[in-house]
Design a protein around this motif. Sequence first.
Motif, PDB file in Angstrom:
ATOM      1  N   LEU A 186       0.820  -1.204   0.000  1.00 48.45           N
ATOM      2  CA  LEU A 186       0.000   0.000   0.000  1.00 48.45           C
ATOM      3  C   LEU A 186       0.857   1.258   0.000  1.00 48.45           C
ATOM      4  O   LEU A 186       0.529   2.259  -0.636  1.00 48.45           O
ATOM      5  CB  LEU A 186      -0.905   0.022   1.239  1.00 48.45           C
ATOM      6  CG  LEU A 186      -2.050  -0.972   1.276  1.00 48.45           C
ATOM      7  CD1 LEU A 186      -2.761  -0.882   2.615  1.00 48.45           C
ATOM      8  CD2 LEU A 186      -3.006  -0.699   0.141  1.00 48.45           C
ATOM      9  N   ALA A 241      -1.015   1.425  -8.817  1.00 51.27           N
ATOM     10  CA  ALA A 241      -2.311   1.151  -8.198  1.00 51.27           C
ATOM     11  C   ALA A 241      -2.700  -0.334  -8.242  1.00 51.27           C
ATOM     12  O   ALA A 241      -3.213  -0.855  -7.243  1.00 51.27           O
ATOM     13  CB  ALA A 241      -3.398   2.004  -8.859  1.00 51.27           C
ATOM     14  N   LEU A 245      -3.597  -1.793  -4.629  1.00 51.98           N
ATOM     15  CA  LEU A 245      -4.973  -2.213  -4.415  1.00 51.98           C
ATOM     16  C   LEU A 245      -5.100  -3.734  -4.428  1.00 51.98           C
ATOM     17  O   LEU A 245      -5.922  -4.307  -3.703  1.00 51.98           O
ATOM     18  CB  LEU A 245      -5.879  -1.597  -5.485  1.00 51.98           C
ATOM     19  CG  LEU A 245      -5.997  -0.074  -5.442  1.00 51.98           C
ATOM     20  CD1 LEU A 245      -6.812   0.433  -6.629  1.00 51.98           C
ATOM     21  CD2 LEU A 245      -6.608   0.393  -4.128  1.00 51.98           C
ATOM     22  N   LEU A 248      -4.953  -5.539  -1.247  1.00 50.67           N
ATOM     23  CA  LEU A 248      -6.182  -5.504  -0.449  1.00 50.67           C
ATOM     24  C   LEU A 248      -7.281  -6.357  -1.069  1.00 50.67           C
ATOM     25  O   LEU A 248      -8.405  -6.382  -0.566  1.00 50.67           O
ATOM     26  CB  LEU A 248      -6.699  -4.062  -0.336  1.00 50.67           C
ATOM     27  CG  LEU A 248      -5.760  -3.044   0.286  1.00 50.67           C
ATOM     28  CD1 LEU A 248      -6.370  -1.656   0.211  1.00 50.67           C
ATOM     29  CD2 LEU A 248      -5.464  -3.420   1.732  1.00 50.67           C
ATOM     30  N   LEU A 250      -8.445  -5.697  -4.038  1.00 46.50           N
ATOM     31  CA  LEU A 250      -9.246  -4.764  -4.836  1.00 46.50           C
ATOM     32  C   LEU A 250      -8.647  -4.634  -6.228  1.00 46.50           C
ATOM     33  O   LEU A 250      -7.466  -4.909  -6.452  1.00 46.50           O
ATOM     34  CB  LEU A 250      -9.281  -3.381  -4.166  1.00 46.50           C
ATOM     35  CG  LEU A 250      -9.851  -3.304  -2.755  1.00 46.50           C
ATOM     36  CD1 LEU A 250      -9.681  -1.900  -2.203  1.00 46.50           C
ATOM     37  CD2 LEU A 250     -11.318  -3.713  -2.741  1.00 46.50           C
ATOM     38  N   ARG A 251      -9.479  -4.160  -7.151  1.00 47.32           N
ATOM     39  CA  ARG A 251      -9.025  -3.885  -8.510  1.00 47.32           C
ATOM     40  C   ARG A 251      -9.177  -2.402  -8.813  1.00 47.32           C
ATOM     41  O   ARG A 251     -10.126  -1.767  -8.343  1.00 47.32           O
ATOM     42  CB  ARG A 251      -9.837  -4.693  -9.528  1.00 47.32           C
ATOM     43  CG  ARG A 251      -9.638  -6.194  -9.429  1.00 47.32           C
ATOM     44  CD  ARG A 251     -10.462  -6.907 -10.482  1.00 47.32           C
ATOM     45  NE  ARG A 251     -10.280  -8.349 -10.430  1.00 47.32           N
ATOM     46  CZ  ARG A 251     -10.904  -9.204 -11.236  1.00 47.32           C
ATOM     47  NH1 ARG A 251     -11.751  -8.744 -12.170  1.00 47.32           N
ATOM     48  NH2 ARG A 251     -10.695 -10.503 -11.125  1.00 47.32           N
ATOM     49  N   PRO A 252      -8.266  -1.855  -9.588  1.00 49.79           N
ATOM     50  CA  PRO A 252      -8.436  -0.452  -9.989  1.00 49.79           C
ATOM     51  C   PRO A 252      -9.748  -0.278 -10.741  1.00 49.79           C
ATOM     52  O   PRO A 252     -10.115  -1.115 -11.568  1.00 49.79           O
ATOM     53  CB  PRO A 252      -7.233  -0.192 -10.905  1.00 49.79           C
ATOM     54  CG  PRO A 252      -6.239  -1.248 -10.542  1.00 49.79           C
ATOM     55  CD  PRO A 252      -7.034  -2.448 -10.135  1.00 49.79           C
ATOM     56  N   LEU A 256     -10.348   5.876 -10.235  1.00 45.95           N
ATOM     57  CA  LEU A 256      -9.002   6.377 -10.506  1.00 45.95           C
ATOM     58  C   LEU A 256      -8.982   7.436 -11.605  1.00 45.95           C
ATOM     59  O   LEU A 256      -7.957   8.084 -11.812  1.00 45.95           O
ATOM     60  CB  LEU A 256      -8.068   5.221 -10.880  1.00 45.95           C
ATOM     61  CG  LEU A 256      -7.774   4.215  -9.762  1.00 45.95           C
ATOM     62  CD1 LEU A 256      -6.762   3.188 -10.235  1.00 45.95           C
ATOM     63  CD2 LEU A 256      -7.272   4.909  -8.504  1.00 45.95           C
ATOM     64  N   ALA A 297      -9.449   4.000  -2.505  1.00 41.53           N
ATOM     65  CA  ALA A 297      -9.157   2.791  -1.741  1.00 41.53           C
ATOM     66  C   ALA A 297     -10.144   2.634  -0.584  1.00 41.53           C
ATOM     67  O   ALA A 297     -10.598   1.520  -0.284  1.00 41.53           O
ATOM     68  CB  ALA A 297      -7.730   2.839  -1.220  1.00 41.53           C
ATOM     69  N   GLY A 300     -13.440   1.417  -1.976  1.00 41.41           N
ATOM     70  CA  GLY A 300     -13.358   0.000  -2.335  1.00 41.41           C
ATOM     71  C   GLY A 300     -13.433  -0.908  -1.131  1.00 41.41           C
ATOM     72  O   GLY A 300     -14.119  -1.940  -1.150  1.00 41.41           O
ATOM     73  N   LEU A 301     -12.758  -0.528  -0.049  1.00 43.28           N
ATOM     74  CA  LEU A 301     -12.793  -1.337   1.173  1.00 43.28           C
ATOM     75  C   LEU A 301     -14.164  -1.291   1.824  1.00 43.28           C
ATOM     76  O   LEU A 301     -14.681  -2.305   2.310  1.00 43.28           O
ATOM     77  CB  LEU A 301     -11.739  -0.820   2.149  1.00 43.28           C
ATOM     78  CG  LEU A 301     -10.281  -1.148   1.782  1.00 43.28           C
ATOM     79  CD1 LEU A 301      -9.337  -0.363   2.668  1.00 43.28           C
ATOM     80  CD2 LEU A 301     -10.011  -2.634   1.914  1.00 43.28           C
ATOM     81  N   ARG A 304     -16.711  -3.528   0.120  1.00 40.18           N
ATOM     82  CA  ARG A 304     -16.442  -4.978   0.022  1.00 40.18           C
ATOM     83  C   ARG A 304     -17.235  -5.762   1.059  1.00 40.18           C
ATOM     84  O   ARG A 304     -17.382  -5.347   2.187  1.00 40.18           O
ATOM     85  CB  ARG A 304     -14.941  -5.221   0.214  1.00 40.18           C
ATOM     86  CG  ARG A 304     -14.555  -6.647  -0.070  1.00 40.18           C
ATOM     87  CD  ARG A 304     -13.072  -6.781  -0.275  1.00 40.18           C
ATOM     88  NE  ARG A 304     -12.345  -6.519   0.964  1.00 40.18           N
ATOM     89  CZ  ARG A 304     -11.024  -6.497   1.040  1.00 40.18           C
ATOM     90  NH1 ARG A 304     -10.303  -6.630  -0.058  1.00 40.18           N
ATOM     91  NH2 ARG A 304     -10.409  -6.299   2.173  1.00 40.18           N
TER      92      ARG A 304
END
Length: 304
Positions: A186, A241, A245, A248, A250-252, A256, A297, A300-301, A304
Amino acid sequence: MTAGPGSLRAWLKASRLASQPSIALPLLFGQLVAARPSGRRAALDLGALAAVHLFGLLDQLFIVYANDVADQETDRRNRTATPFSGGSRVLVEGRLSPRALAAAAVACAAGLVAVSAGLAAARGAPLLVPLALLALLLLWAYSYPPLRLSYRGGGELLQMVGVGAVLPLYGYLAQGGAPAHFPWALLVFLLPSHLGCAIATALPDEPSDRESGKRTFPVRVGGERAAVVIALLNGLSLLLAPIGLGALGLRPGAALFVPAAATLVVLLARPAPPGSRLVLVRVAAAATSTLSLVGAAILGLAAR
C-alpha cells in the motif's frame, strides 16, 4: 472587524481545519485495512474509531500551531500566501501571541500522546505510543533546530512519511491489525502521490522561501519543473495502483479517473507563478489527486 488576540475567530483561523481531511483520510484508510482483511468483513470498533480521529485532530492542530511559531519570520515576508500555504497568518497579523500558540501546540502534543497511551492499553497495541512520538518527532525535524529540514531540504520527504506511512499504520494498529500482516505494498502505491502533494503545498511560497533561505523543492528547481515532478509522482502512484490495491484484494476502477484528471490539471494549469490564481488551481489539483487516491481505496474497502 479584526478579531482581537485570543478571540475564537483567531483560534479557528490558526487551526486551519480545512487541512483535517489530509490527516483523517489516511487514518480512516488504515482502520478499514485492518477491518477488511482479504475478503473478510469486520465492524470497526467505534470507540477506537473515535479515539483515532481525536488523535488525528490533535496531531493536525499540533502541526499547524507549531509550524506557525517556527515559521513566523518567513511568513512575515510572504506576500503570496494561500489557504494551502504560508501559515495561518495569526502571528503575522498580531491576532495571537507566539507564546499562546506555542502553549497550545505543547498541549496538543501532550494530548495526542495521552490518547495514544490510552488507546494502546485498551486495544493491546503498544506500538501506537512510539508512532505518536514519531509523529511529533517528524514535525520537530521539519521545523525546528537542529535539523530543520524544511529549510535544509528534505521537508517534503518528512511530510510524505508522516501522512503516507505513519497515519495509515496508526489507524491499522488501533483497529487490531497485526503489524506482521500490514500490507506494505500500500505504501509503495500511495507514497509517491503524498510526496507530490507535499511539494505542491510549497509552490505558492517560493518567493518568500527563497528569500528566507528555505530550500524547498520548488525553490531548488523552480515552480514549473516542480509541477512536472508532481505530475510524474502522481502518475507513478497510478501506475502502481494495481499492486497496492491488489494487496487488499481490490481492482483499480473508474474512481481512478479522478486522480488521473487532477494530475492533468497540475500540468495544464500553467504558467502558474506564485500569487496567481492558477497556482491555487495547481495546488488544489495536486491535493485532489492524492486525497482521491486514498478515497478510492477507502470506497473500495467500505463496499467490500
